[in-house]
Write a protein that holds these residues in place. Structure first.
Motif, short mmCIF file in Angstrom:
data_model
loop_
_atom_site.label_atom_id
_atom_site.label_comp_id
_atom_site.label_asym_id
_atom_site.label_seq_id
_atom_site.Cartn_x
_atom_site.Cartn_y
_atom_site.Cartn_z
N MET A 1 34.94 29.84 27.84
CA MET A 1 36.30 29.43 28.17
C MET A 1 37.18 30.61 28.59
O MET A 1 38.03 30.48 29.48
N ARG A 2 36.99 31.77 27.99
CA ARG A 2 37.79 32.94 28.40
C ARG A 2 37.54 33.27 29.87
O ARG A 2 38.48 33.54 30.63
N ALA A 3 36.28 33.27 30.28
CA ALA A 3 35.96 33.56 31.68
C ALA A 3 36.53 32.49 32.60
O ALA A 3 37.05 32.81 33.68
N VAL A 4 36.44 31.23 32.19
CA VAL A 4 36.97 30.14 33.00
C VAL A 4 38.47 30.32 33.21
O VAL A 4 38.98 30.22 34.34
N ILE A 5 39.19 30.61 32.13
CA ILE A 5 40.65 30.74 32.22
C ILE A 5 41.04 31.95 33.07
O ILE A 5 41.90 31.85 33.96
N TRP A 6 40.41 33.10 32.85
CA TRP A 6 40.81 34.30 33.59
C TRP A 6 40.36 34.26 35.04
O TRP A 6 41.06 34.82 35.91
N THR A 7 39.23 33.63 35.34
CA THR A 7 38.88 33.46 36.76
C THR A 7 39.84 32.48 37.43
O THR A 7 40.17 32.64 38.61
N ASP A 8 40.29 31.48 36.67
CA ASP A 8 41.29 30.56 37.22
C ASP A 8 42.58 31.31 37.58
O ASP A 8 43.21 31.01 38.60
N VAL A 9 42.97 32.26 36.74
CA VAL A 9 44.17 33.06 37.03
C VAL A 9 43.98 33.81 38.35
O VAL A 9 44.85 33.77 39.25
N PHE A 10 42.86 34.48 38.48
CA PHE A 10 42.57 35.22 39.71
C PHE A 10 42.51 34.29 40.92
O PHE A 10 43.08 34.57 41.98
N GLN A 11 41.84 33.14 40.76
CA GLN A 11 41.67 32.22 41.87
C GLN A 11 42.98 31.54 42.26
O GLN A 11 43.19 31.22 43.44
N THR A 12 43.88 31.33 41.30
CA THR A 12 45.19 30.78 41.63
C THR A 12 45.97 31.72 42.53
O THR A 12 46.60 31.30 43.51
N LEU A 13 45.91 33.01 42.23
CA LEU A 13 46.59 34.01 43.05
C LEU A 13 46.00 34.04 44.46
O LEU A 13 46.73 34.15 45.45
N VAL A 14 44.67 33.93 44.55
CA VAL A 14 44.01 33.92 45.86
C VAL A 14 44.45 32.68 46.66
O VAL A 14 44.73 32.76 47.87
#
Length: 615
Positions: free
Chosen positions: A179-192
């Protein structure tokens, strides 16, 4: 015709997005709790702060289909859809103040555990969990296939390669980092996603001569409309359907969806969790507005040469990628940024589905049979489930590809309609103490069948079309055919909602008036935006009637922490006798699931009561 060849810089930017996403998964696999327990793997050890949770929830529900479908919606039907933002923003507000705190305080991993606690029935729990498994598995295939086919049509990427690459990377970092990876990749992908869409809007506006010229062209083309107060439910988009109807469309993902509940419950505190959902209000406003403006830019640039009529592309889902390859053809790297933007939406949605599918399968099915398995083995099983579902999602994408456009649209309707019965069953449990498990099951089944029937009937009969006209006066003749419009148009909206457009152009491109409908077409002609509301209402009404027929004269004893406090306050004001004898109950009896844990829940609810009192 645009140059459809990727520059090496485009490949580098797209590859960088995938590598960074995978790297986040590797990092979290070797940091923190190292995903050694299910609490860490599925709930991030309940230590996440509000901002990353907020961006993760936002990214999960704004998939690549939304980024491609919303501009196509505005291009074909006008700006009326933008009004949906006001109804949509009410959904995270409901989740933050009502359903979210109830689930957070119960400390459950699977949201469907609530159904067993409330109705004292494994059947209702398994019914809800099964619906979710079907919806999410089908959803993964659609999310992977939709943008893949669109981008393959305007670039040199083959569909199968995109599906395998994106599905593989997503499964990799979700399984390693949890879940940590899912949440932090979501943060990065939202910015993209934001950067990519902003770049398209700016360059598209410059291409047409500025914002004022863009708006003028759209206005002259009858694309600018916001306030249609027609009360006819058969009109495709009105103020009422876009504010009230769309609220019920977005209600399932922001209140009872497993993906939302997992993120909400992974927050460090109830305050962080509530603030995370409240942050989705401006987030939704920004994303829907940005996608709508890109749609206006699309129309302004193609007002005199519709690429759909000109047969440059096959369906409306390809409009935006086609446009990007034109305006960025001389700017190496920016087409790659756009591709990264679209697939960031796909990655964020699929990764959240993978984690939630693993959680539900373990908690609601396997754990009931393997209750003696130790924590280490349980975590390994859950990670293995994530891999299995990743492979299943990739396989489902290839199945969807073979279905073709017609069946794909039926699949999208099926996918969206599942949300309505789920939220209806939870409303039954949290708001009506007389509702029993028989009523919940009967209402849930009928609430699923009725919207599906409406959706299929609307697709088969195709009673209406509200698409606005376009022209080809400035197109070259080489691609023109006698076909005014391709009936294979796919208008993707959001795979987490039932906002699926199933209305097609007639053979001569004219608009069918809703007043001409007869027989069952009057029912099939109801705007698709009302389908979720109809499904939810069906569950509640049928559930209450069946519960009344099969239940006792007295209300069921429902634990206080299994009810929505805001609704209880309203109920108390209307029927005060329900609470006459509550004063003599002990604290343990009031909190329901007893012990010091639930006394803490009562304290936590105090802040929710303060908020709801002020509403």
């Amino acid at each position: 015709m645009a140059n459809r060849t990727f520059h090496p810089a485009d490949y580098i930017i797209f590859a960088a997005m995938l590598i960074i996403s995978a790297g986040i998964g590797v990092f979290h696999a070797f940091s923190g709790g190292r995903q050694s327990t299910n609490r860490e793997f599925l709930m991030a050890n309940r230590q996440m702060r509000s901002l990353p949770v907020a961006l993760s929830v936002l990214a999960s529900f704004f998939s690549a289909s939304t980024l491609l479908g919303t501009p196509a919606e505005i291009y074909q039907y006008g700006t009326q859809y933008w009004m949906s933002v006001f109804g949509a923003m009410l959904a995270p507000l409901t989740g933050a103040l009502l359903f979210g705190p109830m689930f957070f305080n119960l400390k459950i991993v699977s949201v469907f555990e609530y159904l067993e606690l409330r109705f004292n029935s494994k059947s209702v729990r398994l019914f809800g969990a099964t619906l979710f498994l079907v919806r999410a598995t089908l959803g993964m295939g659609i999310v992977l296939y939709g943008p893949s086919t669109a981008l393959s049509a305007v670039t040199n990427f083959p569909v199968w390669a995109i599906i395998l690459m994106v599905g593989g990377v997503c499964t990799f970092y979700t399984t390693l980092g949890g879940m940590r990876a899912v949440i932090w990749t979501d943060v990065f992908q939202t910015l993209v996603m934001l950067v990519g869409m902003i770049a398209v809007f700016i360059q598209g506006s410059i291409q047409i001569g500025g914002l004022s010229e863009m708006w003028k062209i759209a206005y002259d083309g009858d694309r600018i409309e916001f306030f249609n107060f027609d009360t006819n439910p058969q009109v495709r988009h009105t103020f009422w359907s876009l504010v009230v109807g769309i609220y019920f469309v977005w209600l399932p993902p922001y209140t009872v969806d497993q993906q939302m509940v997992q993120r909400f419950s992974s927050a460090k505190s109830l305050k962080d969790a509530k603030f995370a959902l409240l942050c989705n209000l401006p987030g939704m406003l920004i994303l829907i507005t940005l996608c709508s403006l890109v749609g206006v830019v699309l129309y302004a640039n193609y007002a005199t040469c519709d690429p759909l009529k000109n047969n440059d592309i096959e369906n409306a889902n390809q409009l935006l990628p086609y446009f990007v390859m034109e305006i960025f053809s001389d700017l190496p790297g920016l087409p790659g940024l756009f591709v990264a933007c679209i697939f960031s939406g796909a990655l964020s949605s699929v990764s959240s589905m993978l984690n939630s599918l693993a959680a539900v399968t373990w908690e609601d099915f396997l754990k009931l049979k393997l209750d003696k398995v130790d924590e280490a083995m349980a975590t390994k099983i859950t990670k293995a489930l994530a891999v299995v579902f990743g492979c299943l999602g990739v396989g489902m994408a290839f199945v969807v590809e073979q279905m073709g456009g017609t069946v794909l649209q039926a699949s999208l309707t099926f996918n969206g309609a599942i949300g309505a019965p789920l939220v209806g069953v939870f409303i039954l449990g949290a708001c009506f103490t007389r509702a029993n498990w028989i009523g919940a099951l009967a209402g849930g089944i009928l609430g699923f069948i009725f919207p599906i029937w409406l959706g299929i009937g609307k697709y088969v009969r195709q009673p209406q079309n509200f698409r606005l006209p376009t022209n080809t006066m400035n197109c070259s003749d080489e691609n023109m055919t006698s076909t005014p419009y391709l009936n294979t148009t796919l208008s993707f909206m959001s795979t987490t909602s039932s906002a699926i457009d199933l209305e097609f152009a007639t053979s001569n491109g004219t608009i069918t008036s809703s007043t001409e409908l007869t027989g069952l077409d009057k029912l099939y002609g109801v705007s698709y935006l009302w389908f979720s509301a109809i499904g939810i209402l069906t569950v509640v009404v049928i559930g209450l009637v069946v519960s009344w027929v099969t239940g006792t004269a007295e209300e069921n004893e429902v634990a206080d922490n299994l009810q929505l406090h805001f609704w209880r306050r309203i109920y108390q004001a209307v029927i005060p006798h329900r609470f006459k004898n509550k004063g003599s109950e002990t604290e343990e009896e009031i909190t329901g699931i007893g012990g010091e844990h639930d006394r803490e829940l009562t304290k936590d609810y105090a802040c929710v009561d303060d908020v709801t009192t002020s509403l």
